[in-house]
Design an enzyme around this catalytic site. Sequence first.
Site, PDB file in Angstrom:
ATOM      1  N   LYS A  89      -0.493  -7.319   0.949  1.00 37.50           N
ATOM      2  CA  LYS A  89      -0.036  -8.113  -0.185  1.00 37.50           C
ATOM      3  C   LYS A  89       1.043  -9.094   0.243  1.00 37.50           C
ATOM      4  O   LYS A  89       1.044 -10.257  -0.166  1.00 37.50           O
ATOM      5  CB  LYS A  89       0.482  -7.206  -1.301  1.00 37.50           C
ATOM      6  N   GLN A 133       5.200   0.884  -5.666  1.00 35.85           N
ATOM      7  CA  GLN A 133       4.160   1.679  -5.015  1.00 35.85           C
ATOM      8  C   GLN A 133       4.706   3.077  -4.788  1.00 35.85           C
ATOM      9  O   GLN A 133       5.575   3.292  -3.937  1.00 35.85           O
ATOM     10  CB  GLN A 133       3.765   1.011  -3.691  1.00 35.85           C
ATOM     11  N   ASP A 142       0.478  -1.401 -10.613  1.00 38.15           N
ATOM     12  CA  ASP A 142       0.188  -2.842 -10.719  1.00 38.15           C
ATOM     13  C   ASP A 142      -0.282  -3.152 -12.152  1.00 38.15           C
ATOM     14  O   ASP A 142      -1.396  -2.807 -12.503  1.00 38.15           O
ATOM     15  CB  ASP A 142      -0.933  -3.260  -9.773  1.00 38.15           C
TER      16      ASP A 142
END
Lengths: 321, 321
Positions: A89, A133, A142
């Site tokens: 990411k 996370q 998310d």
Amino acid sequence: MAASTTLTVNYTRIQTLTSYFQHFNRRSPFRQSLKRHAATVVSGRELARQIHKEVQSDTAKLVAQGNRPHLSVILVGDDHASHTYMRNKARAASLLGMSSSTIFRPSSVSQEEMLELIDKFNRDRSISGLLVQLPLPEKDVDGFHIVNIGKLCLDQRCMVPATAAAVWEIIRRTGIETVGKNVLVVGHSKNVGMPIAMLLHSDRNHERPGGDATVVMAHRCTPLPRLKELASLADIVIAAAGVPHLITADILKEGAAVIDVGINRLQDPVTGKLRLVGDVDFEAVKEKAGFISPVPGGVGPMAVAMVMKNTVTAAKNAPTY
Amino acid sequence: MAASTTLTVNYTRIQTLTSYFQHFNRRSPFRQSLKRHAATVVSGRELARQIHKEVQSDTAKLVAQGNRPHLSVILVGDDHASHTYMRNKARAASLLGMSSSTIFRPSSVSQEEMLELIDKFNRDRSISGLLVQLPLPEKDVDGFHIVNIGKLCLDQRCMVPATAAAVWEIIRRTGIETVGKNVLVVGHSKNVGMPIAMLLHSDRNHERPGGDATVVMAHRCTPLPRLKELASLADIVIAAAGVPHLITADILKEGAAVIDVGINRLQDPVTGKLRLVGDVDFEAVKEKAGFISPVPGGVGPMAVAMVMKNTVTAAKNAPTY
């Protein structure tokens, strides 16, 4: 005996005609010719590239306005998969012109410290998007806050959780029809199965448009014969159960669209190496389905692209000051 | 000709045996004997009485602690049905020992004034529960706030919207099994169909326990032949489409449980009077179903009972001061 023979012949003929018409009627509208081809393999990588391009151009515009999107990540614990996912990411963000930062916390971090940290980040105007996370993959957040899920389920404008958004975009960008179609969602996790079902069954004219499909929510409590029965009726199958080879060719309708959300690590009996497989028996299903998204290279890269898209959306929606 | 005749006889016999076994296998577990009886008619009035008794005793305890539950209602506009519904709730509250109050506002009330009023009521410690009844029935917000819906869909403890809670309690208190069963929910409204699907498909071991059923979400975009196909597989059918006579006996599985959430006003062709009917063809379905909840006298009174229960729960959860 003649009568009997005639009857047999007729019966066989009727059978043939019946299965011909069934075959014809059951064919997906996606397939134009009666000749059987293998499924179109939907490349998540290719679609993700499209979205990345769009996001890149949006980001450039925001940067020109002095509002560079910034993705902040809080990474808890030392789970290897989480770190890889995060690195992907961060790399995607930087390639698209966004800035990003990652804060690490040990898995022993207190709930209180986490809440304070999240609150601080939420109030920080230089941060457009925030990902937390946690060590357990099912707690990935998310787009996954109570208020956001409330909006999602009420068909209001919101951040769609990345994996569900990835499935939605794959369906949309591949031109798979959903209105009035039968969709089978296998797996009722809160971050994947549930939001996908919400997106696909809801009204296409609402603020957050839905797919207007008839949606079946199946899961670990669905008896296998029932799953087969429901799979045979499905125009679209979304496999998010975390069970390798759960979706086999024999239970599917010819021409169905199959989206594989499973991520399972299996040890190769020959080489001993771990390899990534989905919930779908890819090689066989490819020959029967109309569309299929592979693992790896399907939903995974699309989910990363959707996180980037969500971050840009957050930057756009931020109050200017 | 003899051969042909024998074959016909055999075929008929196979047919008979097949349908016998199908019949046997498809029988709902709720029905013990093979002899066909009419469905158990589930009385919402009777179940509501049970719940009212429980609520009454809880209320008495709270009153003894100096914490009398108070239900406040904001009624917007002059819709006749809304007024009747509210009057029933106020009457129920007073019978159970709760106090209640109703504030009236014209339908021209501004969004701003409404938000201020709701905010004021939310901060008022003497009010345990708040209902806002807007002119459009689909905007009924019993237990219907974004945060609450978020919690509901994430299987967290929350106020379950009254009608969905009513369906849930009818199923629970009638002893209808849901785990691994097929449930067909017809209608995808945000205040009825959606929360019912959320309750029934989710995990029974979560904080807000679910039914662990396989749930089909069907609605106006589901083609009628598809609806029939899915109905024939359903152990439980929940009709919340607002279409009179949508659920007929021929499409149902023998012994299915049928919960009718529809409220439709039809004009009697003979007397010219309006009468209340649900979405289910009651007289015929009663002969085939295992359980059936009638309209009126089924989900309706249960929904009022669930509002009372929610008000007591709110009073219990309020901080003591």
